[in-house]
Design an enzyme around this catalytic site. Structure first.
Site, PDB file in Angstrom:
ATOM      1  N   ASN A  89      60.393  51.641  16.126  1.00 16.05           N
ATOM      2  CA  ASN A  89      60.884  50.516  15.341  1.00 16.05           C
ATOM      3  C   ASN A  89      60.499  50.671  13.872  1.00 16.05           C
ATOM      4  O   ASN A  89      59.773  51.590  13.493  1.00 16.05           O
ATOM      5  CB  ASN A  89      60.351  49.203  15.924  1.00 16.05           C
ATOM      6  CG  ASN A  89      61.398  48.101  15.875  1.00 16.05           C
ATOM      7  OD1 ASN A  89      62.172  48.017  14.933  1.00 16.05           O
ATOM      8  ND2 ASN A  89      61.410  47.266  16.904  1.00 16.05           N
ATOM      9  N   HIS A 119      37.824  61.066   7.399  1.00 14.81           N
ATOM     10  CA  HIS A 119      37.194  61.757   6.277  1.00 14.81           C
ATOM     11  C   HIS A 119      35.699  61.863   6.522  1.00 14.81           C
ATOM     12  O   HIS A 119      35.127  61.110   7.318  1.00 14.81           O
ATOM     13  CB  HIS A 119      37.468  61.000   4.970  1.00 14.81           C
ATOM     14  CG  HIS A 119      38.898  61.081   4.544  1.00 14.81           C
ATOM     15  ND1 HIS A 119      39.380  62.129   3.802  1.00 14.81           N
ATOM     16  CD2 HIS A 119      39.945  60.259   4.770  1.00 14.81           C
ATOM     17  CE1 HIS A 119      40.669  61.948   3.589  1.00 14.81           C
ATOM     18  NE2 HIS A 119      41.038  60.823   4.164  1.00 14.81           N
ATOM     19  N   ALA A 162      50.242  43.983  20.764  1.00 13.98           N
ATOM     20  CA  ALA A 162      50.477  43.885  19.324  1.00 13.98           C
ATOM     21  C   ALA A 162      49.173  43.605  18.588  1.00 13.98           C
ATOM     22  O   ALA A 162      48.333  42.842  19.055  1.00 13.98           O
ATOM     23  CB  ALA A 162      51.497  42.795  19.034  1.00 13.98           C
TER      24      ALA A 162
END
Length: 192
Positions: A89, A119, A162
């Site tokens: 999406n 990192h 979600a």
């Protein structure tokens, strides 16, 4: 440095040191990928044209069942593998230097982030990047605004709710959610 050699070194070493030859080669590929993403995101295209452009970004011929809603961005592009019947999406961001593997039948919601780089913690060495792949097994569903972190595998048929931040592997046939994502239920408990 040729692309195959670059991909091989990135996979074998799992680290890119700032300023190294590998870093310079990665940046060159990234520059081209950002250009291709800008072209993709600033036009009106048919589904077939989107597939063709995504094939150019990934360096992989995508199946005609692939579908993408724009916009889409990738940091590198050439370390993404996409299976059949995959839907992505709009608003997704793929940081794929460490590799992103998307299994057949996977659904990826709005604004999902796949991050395959960490990192170095040392502020004097922050330019060093550590790479770990992300893998979605077959028929996974990643909900909108989820973030999947380096080294995570999402098991077959599993669902990420979600807004979740997934820091650890997700077993097959489960539903996880939250920050950090935790077990919610077995998939079979939701299927009627």
């Amino acid at each position: 440095m040729e692309l195959e050699e670059l991909l091989s070194q990135m996979a074998e070493e799992g680290v890119i040191h700032g300023g190294s030859e590998v870093n310079k080669a990665m940046v060159a590929v990234s520059d081209e990928t950002r250009r291709l993403c800008a072209i993709l995101n600033n036009g009106v295209y048919t589904n077939e044209e989107i597939r063709q452009q995504m094939s150019q970004i990934t360096g992989q011929e995508l199946d005609e069942s692939f579908s993408l809603f724009l916009p889409f961005t990738s940091d590198f592009g050439k370390n993404i593998s996409i299976g059949k019947n995959v839907f992505i999406n709009s608003g997704c961001r793929f940081q794929d230097q460490g590799q992103i593997i998307i299994g057949d039948g996977s659904l990826i919601g709005h604004n999902v982030v796949f991050a395959t780089i960490n990192h170095d913690y040392d502020p004097l060495n922050r330019g060093t990047m550590y790479l770990k792949p992300i893998e979605l097994k077959e028929k996974t569903w990643i909900g909108s605004n989820a973030t999947i972190l380096p080294g995570v595998t999402i098991g077959e048929n599993s669902v990420v709710a979600a807004g979740s931040v997934v820091t650890k592997d997700v077993p097959p046939n489960t539903i996880v959610g939250g920050n950090p994502a935790k077990f919610i239920s077995n998939l079979e408990d939701k299927i009627k």
